[in-house]
Design a protein around this motif. Sequence first.
Motif, PDB file in Angstrom:
ATOM      1  N   GLN A  11       0.855  -1.182   0.000  1.00 20.85           N
ATOM      2  CA  GLN A  11       0.000   0.000   0.000  1.00 20.85           C
ATOM      3  C   GLN A  11       0.895   1.237   0.000  1.00 20.85           C
ATOM      4  O   GLN A  11       1.858   1.309   0.755  1.00 20.85           O
ATOM      5  CB  GLN A  11      -0.913   0.027   1.219  1.00 20.85           C
ATOM      6  CG  GLN A  11      -2.008  -1.004   1.181  1.00 20.85           C
ATOM      7  CD  GLN A  11      -2.939  -0.862   2.356  1.00 20.85           C
ATOM      8  OE1 GLN A  11      -2.522  -1.016   3.506  1.00 20.85           O
ATOM      9  NE2 GLN A  11      -4.183  -0.555   2.084  1.00 20.85           N
ATOM     10  N   LEU A  12       0.535   2.195  -0.819  1.00 20.53           N
ATOM     11  CA  LEU A  12       1.261   3.450  -0.925  1.00 20.53           C
ATOM     12  C   LEU A  12       0.387   4.531  -0.309  1.00 20.53           C
ATOM     13  O   LEU A  12      -0.785   4.665  -0.690  1.00 20.53           O
ATOM     14  CB  LEU A  12       1.530   3.746  -2.403  1.00 20.53           C
ATOM     15  CG  LEU A  12       2.305   5.001  -2.743  1.00 20.53           C
ATOM     16  CD1 LEU A  12       3.730   4.903  -2.188  1.00 20.53           C
ATOM     17  CD2 LEU A  12       2.340   5.192  -4.246  1.00 20.53           C
ATOM     18  N   PHE A  13       0.938   5.287   0.643  1.00 20.05           N
ATOM     19  CA  PHE A  13       0.148   6.300   1.349  1.00 20.05           C
ATOM     20  C   PHE A  13       0.511   7.713   0.936  1.00 20.05           C
ATOM     21  O   PHE A  13       1.665   8.021   0.650  1.00 20.05           O
ATOM     22  CB  PHE A  13       0.312   6.141   2.864  1.00 20.05           C
ATOM     23  CG  PHE A  13      -0.513   5.030   3.418  1.00 20.05           C
ATOM     24  CD1 PHE A  13      -1.764   5.287   3.970  1.00 20.05           C
ATOM     25  CD2 PHE A  13      -0.067   3.735   3.363  1.00 20.05           C
ATOM     26  CE1 PHE A  13      -2.544   4.256   4.463  1.00 20.05           C
ATOM     27  CE2 PHE A  13      -0.828   2.681   3.853  1.00 20.05           C
ATOM     28  CZ  PHE A  13      -2.077   2.955   4.403  1.00 20.05           C
ATOM     29  N   CYS A  14      -0.482   8.552   0.946  1.00 14.42           N
ATOM     30  CA  CYS A  14      -0.371   9.995   0.733  1.00 14.42           C
ATOM     31  C   CYS A  14      -0.940  10.608   2.009  1.00 14.42           C
ATOM     32  O   CYS A  14      -2.164  10.620   2.191  1.00 14.42           O
ATOM     33  CB  CYS A  14      -1.186  10.389  -0.496  1.00 14.42           C
ATOM     34  SG  CYS A  14      -1.373  12.158  -0.755  1.00 14.42           S
ATOM     35  N   GLY A  15      -0.067  11.049   2.906  1.00 16.70           N
ATOM     36  CA  GLY A  15      -0.553  11.466   4.225  1.00 16.70           C
ATOM     37  C   GLY A  15      -1.148  10.243   4.907  1.00 16.70           C
ATOM     38  O   GLY A  15      -0.513   9.193   4.980  1.00 16.70           O
ATOM     39  N   ASP A  16      -2.385  10.356   5.362  1.00 15.58           N
ATOM     40  CA  ASP A  16      -3.063   9.239   6.018  1.00 15.58           C
ATOM     41  C   ASP A  16      -3.949   8.437   5.071  1.00 15.58           C
ATOM     42  O   ASP A  16      -4.589   7.486   5.485  1.00 15.58           O
ATOM     43  CB  ASP A  16      -3.918   9.756   7.190  1.00 15.58           C
ATOM     44  CG  ASP A  16      -3.065  10.265   8.346  1.00 15.58           C
ATOM     45  OD1 ASP A  16      -1.928   9.776   8.500  1.00 15.58           O
ATOM     46  OD2 ASP A  16      -3.537  11.150   9.090  1.00 15.58           O
ATOM     47  N   GLU A  17      -4.023   8.836   3.803  1.00 17.15           N
ATOM     48  CA  GLU A  17      -4.885   8.149   2.833  1.00 17.15           C
ATOM     49  C   GLU A  17      -4.094   7.131   2.029  1.00 17.15           C
ATOM     50  O   GLU A  17      -2.970   7.397   1.610  1.00 17.15           O
ATOM     51  CB  GLU A  17      -5.523   9.151   1.871  1.00 17.15           C
ATOM     52  CG  GLU A  17      -6.637   9.961   2.499  1.00 17.15           C
ATOM     53  CD  GLU A  17      -7.455  10.722   1.473  1.00 17.15           C
ATOM     54  OE1 GLU A  17      -7.717  10.173   0.382  1.00 17.15           O
ATOM     55  OE2 GLU A  17      -7.831  11.860   1.776  1.00 17.15           O
ATOM     56  N   ALA A  18      -4.723   5.990   1.808  1.00 17.99           N
ATOM     57  CA  ALA A  18      -4.117   4.968   0.943  1.00 17.99           C
ATOM     58  C   ALA A  18      -4.282   5.433  -0.503  1.00 17.99           C
ATOM     59  O   ALA A  18      -5.388   5.460  -1.038  1.00 17.99           O
ATOM     60  CB  ALA A  18      -4.775   3.620   1.158  1.00 17.99           C
ATOM     61  N   CYS A  61      -4.527  12.127  -4.637  1.00 21.42           N
ATOM     62  CA  CYS A  61      -3.245  11.762  -4.030  1.00 21.42           C
ATOM     63  C   CYS A  61      -2.054  11.859  -4.985  1.00 21.42           C
ATOM     64  O   CYS A  61      -0.922  12.034  -4.526  1.00 21.42           O
ATOM     65  CB  CYS A  61      -3.323  10.347  -3.450  1.00 21.42           C
ATOM     66  SG  CYS A  61      -4.218  10.288  -1.879  1.00 21.42           S
ATOM     67  N   PHE A  62      -2.278  11.714  -6.253  1.00 20.71           N
ATOM     68  CA  PHE A  62      -1.169  11.767  -7.206  1.00 20.71           C
ATOM     69  C   PHE A  62      -1.062  13.156  -7.829  1.00 20.71           C
ATOM     70  O   PHE A  62      -2.040  13.903  -7.893  1.00 20.71           O
ATOM     71  CB  PHE A  62      -1.327  10.677  -8.275  1.00 20.71           C
ATOM     72  CG  PHE A  62      -1.014   9.311  -7.730  1.00 20.71           C
ATOM     73  CD1 PHE A  62       0.288   8.834  -7.724  1.00 20.71           C
ATOM     74  CD2 PHE A  62      -2.017   8.521  -7.184  1.00 20.71           C
ATOM     75  CE1 PHE A  62       0.587   7.595  -7.185  1.00 20.71           C
ATOM     76  CE2 PHE A  62      -1.725   7.280  -6.647  1.00 20.71           C
ATOM     77  CZ  PHE A  62      -0.419   6.813  -6.650  1.00 20.71           C
ATOM     78  N   ARG A  63       0.121  13.491  -8.283  1.00 17.76           N
ATOM     79  CA  ARG A  63       0.373  14.825  -8.850  1.00 17.76           C
ATOM     80  C   ARG A  63      -0.472  15.103 -10.086  1.00 17.76           C
ATOM     81  O   ARG A  63      -0.809  16.231 -10.367  1.00 17.76           O
ATOM     82  CB  ARG A  63       1.855  14.985  -9.167  1.00 17.76           C
ATOM     83  CG  ARG A  63       2.721  14.965  -7.924  1.00 17.76           C
ATOM     84  CD  ARG A  63       4.193  15.153  -8.262  1.00 17.76           C
ATOM     85  NE  ARG A  63       5.019  14.891  -7.104  1.00 17.76           N
ATOM     86  CZ  ARG A  63       5.332  15.798  -6.180  1.00 17.76           C
ATOM     87  NH1 ARG A  63       4.867  17.024  -6.291  1.00 17.76           N
ATOM     88  NH2 ARG A  63       6.094  15.474  -5.158  1.00 17.76           N
ATOM     89  N   GLU A  64      -0.778  14.043 -10.823  1.00 19.06           N
ATOM     90  CA  GLU A  64      -1.652  14.160 -11.995  1.00 19.06           C
ATOM     91  C   GLU A  64      -2.799  13.183 -11.833  1.00 19.06           C
ATOM     92  O   GLU A  64      -2.640  12.136 -11.202  1.00 19.06           O
ATOM     93  CB  GLU A  64      -0.877  13.814 -13.274  1.00 19.06           C
ATOM     94  CG  GLU A  64       0.272  14.749 -13.577  1.00 19.06           C
ATOM     95  CD  GLU A  64       1.024  14.322 -14.829  1.00 19.06           C
ATOM     96  OE1 GLU A  64       0.376  13.868 -15.793  1.00 19.06           O
ATOM     97  OE2 GLU A  64       2.265  14.429 -14.824  1.00 19.06           O
TER      98      GLU A  64
END
Length: 124
Positions: A11-18, A61-64
């Motif tokens: 799992q890849l996280f962005c802050g607290d979100e998966a 969560c992703f830049r694009e």
Amino acid sequence: MRVGPLKVKAQLFCGDEAAMGPGKADLLEAIGREGSISAAGRDLGMSYRRTWILVDEMNRCFREKLVEATPGGGRGRGARLTGAGHSVLQAYRDLEHALAKASAGDPLARLDRLLRDVPLKAAL
């Protein structure tokens, strides 16, 4: 993904979100195949609302954006993976493969020798 008795889940996280995990990768593949977010959700047994929430999480969560959607039915409508969506999906599947390969070594073999084929019946 299972490697013998071991379940490997990246799992890849962005802050607290998966931001990405096995279910979201499956959803991206289904969107690419179905050309529709709602059809992809149906294919995976997800509710319409849950499917859209997952797409929104990935896109935030992703830049694009990973998925672009054009509302409504008919020609030119539906959803598609963006270039970033294809790249993220491929990189995630590559990561899963690398983790599975790394997990298949001696430590797993030692644990596997100590593991039962099936659990004993519960004592209760």
